[in-house]
Design an enzyme around this catalytic site. Structure first.
Site, short mmCIF file in Angstrom:
data_model
loop_
_atom_site.label_atom_id
_atom_site.label_comp_id
_atom_site.label_asym_id
_atom_site.label_seq_id
_atom_site.Cartn_x
_atom_site.Cartn_y
_atom_site.Cartn_z
N GLU A 263 0.86 -1.19 0.00
CA GLU A 263 0.00 0.00 0.00
C GLU A 263 0.89 1.23 0.00
O GLU A 263 1.90 1.27 0.70
CB GLU A 263 -0.88 0.09 1.26
CG GLU A 263 -2.02 -0.88 1.37
CD GLU A 263 -2.83 -0.63 2.66
OE1 GLU A 263 -2.66 0.42 3.31
OE2 GLU A 263 -3.64 -1.51 3.01
N GLU A 320 -9.20 9.01 5.87
CA GLU A 320 -9.39 7.61 5.49
C GLU A 320 -10.43 7.43 4.38
O GLU A 320 -10.39 6.45 3.64
CB GLU A 320 -9.81 6.78 6.72
CG GLU A 320 -8.75 6.68 7.80
CD GLU A 320 -7.52 5.89 7.35
OE1 GLU A 320 -7.64 5.07 6.43
OE2 GLU A 320 -6.44 6.11 7.93
#
Length: 339
Positions: A263, A320
């Protein structure tokens, strides 16, 4: 065959070889596909979106059957995830065998599963931490029983929070607490020829230490060298974080391991330095940079997965929810392209 024709054939072969090498480098970038939203396209639409944008690698976080079905015949390479909540169950060998049969063997003929990520960012002190390695071992044994051990590698995804020392990169070392957790996992990876999956986020390193880190260093836009570390020179924070982890692995008996960046991303809103401009700059620069490798691994293309395919509106409010490359309506948010 004449000398002229021989030369032409050699040039054609060389051209094909170089094209193949270029294709390998182009395939070093993938995208993480999370589904934590209530407004996202269907799995079949998502696979088509990957193909339409020449994205040849994908990471998913659980063995979603609709996604796996849609991936059949797509030629997209896959990191298949095991949810942290499922780790304890997989410490039972028969449960792990059934998991592999249902989610791997059932799709292995026409879905290119490359890695299985057994857990994601499990903290060393977490109640689930003791389950990570036994689950990895059981998944590995089940793959071996299915004769897939050479085709699919078992790993786990960690974050840079395991580092007790990260600066300068050559001093990178795991914290004492992390060492007890990651040491046996490193031995497993070495013994099975698997890479370590690592989530690398210059964004969070920058926002947590803005007094010492310049934004340009985090965005790959520094005009010159920022950190000189012995023979190595660093112009961006991403390389420094990856090499800190390589140094930590070397100290922990993992000098043979490769790191796959499972990621890396930058949010477009919701927090400090989170903007469309900064996020677009980060993603574009990361895509172009990974083929170069890091100072410690110069010339070795980094296999990296951008986080993430979509903004996910069911995640915690703030940054997020804003890591998507695409909007839920399938529009690309940035002026970027995939090789």
């Amino acid at each position: 065959m004449s000398n002229k024709n021989v030369m032409a054939s050699l040039m054609l072969a060389l051209g094909l070889l170089l094209a193949g090498a270029g294709m390998t480098g182009a395939q070093s970038v993938g995208v993480c596909y999370g589904r934590n939203g209530n407004n996202l396209p269907s799995q079949a639409e998502v696979i088509e979106l990957f193909k339409a944008n020449n994205i040849g690698r994908m990471r998913i976080y659980d063995p979603d059957q609709a996604t796996l079905q849609a991936l059949r015949g797509s030629n997209i390479e896959l990191i298949l995830g095991v949810l942290n909540d499922n780790l304890q169950a997989l410490t039972d060998a028969s449960t792990a065998s059934n998991w592999v049969q249902n989610n791997v063997v059932a799709f292995s003929s026409d879905v290119k599963i490359k890695y299985i990520a057994v857990g994601n960012e499990v903290p060393p002190g977490d109640a689930k931490a003791p389950y990570v390695l036994p689950a990895m071992q059981n998944i590995q044994n089940a793959l071996t029983s299915a004769n897939l051990q050479g085709q699919i590698k078992v790993s786990t995804a960690v974050d840079t929070g395991l580092l007790g020392v990260s600066y300068p990169p050559s001093n990178g070392a795991f914290s004492d607490t992390a060492s007890q957790f990651i040491g046996p996992i490193i031995s497993f990876l070495v013994n099975n020829g698997s890479p370590l999956l690592a989530n690398i986020y210059p964004y969070f390193s920058y926002t947590q230490n803005m007094q010492s880190i310049d934004l340009a260093y985090a965005l790959f836009t520094s005009p010159g060298v920022v950190v000189t570390d012995g023979a190595y020179q660093y112009q961006n924070l991403f390389d420094a974080l990856v090499d800190s982890l390589y140094s930590a692995l070397e100290r922990a008996g993992g000098s043979s391991l490769a790191i796959v960046v499972s990621e890396s991303g930058w949010p477009s809103e919701g927090g400090t330095a989170a903007s469309l401009g900064n996020a677009g700059t980060y993603y574009a620069n990361l895509i172009s940079h990974v083929k170069q490798g890091t100072p410690k691994k110069a010339g070795q293309a980094i296999e990296a997965y951008l986080f993430a395919m979509f903004d996910e509106n069911l995640k915690a409010a703030g940054v997020e929810q804003h890591f998507g490359l695409f909007t839920p309506s399938k529009q690309l948010k940035y002026q970027i392209s995939f090789p």
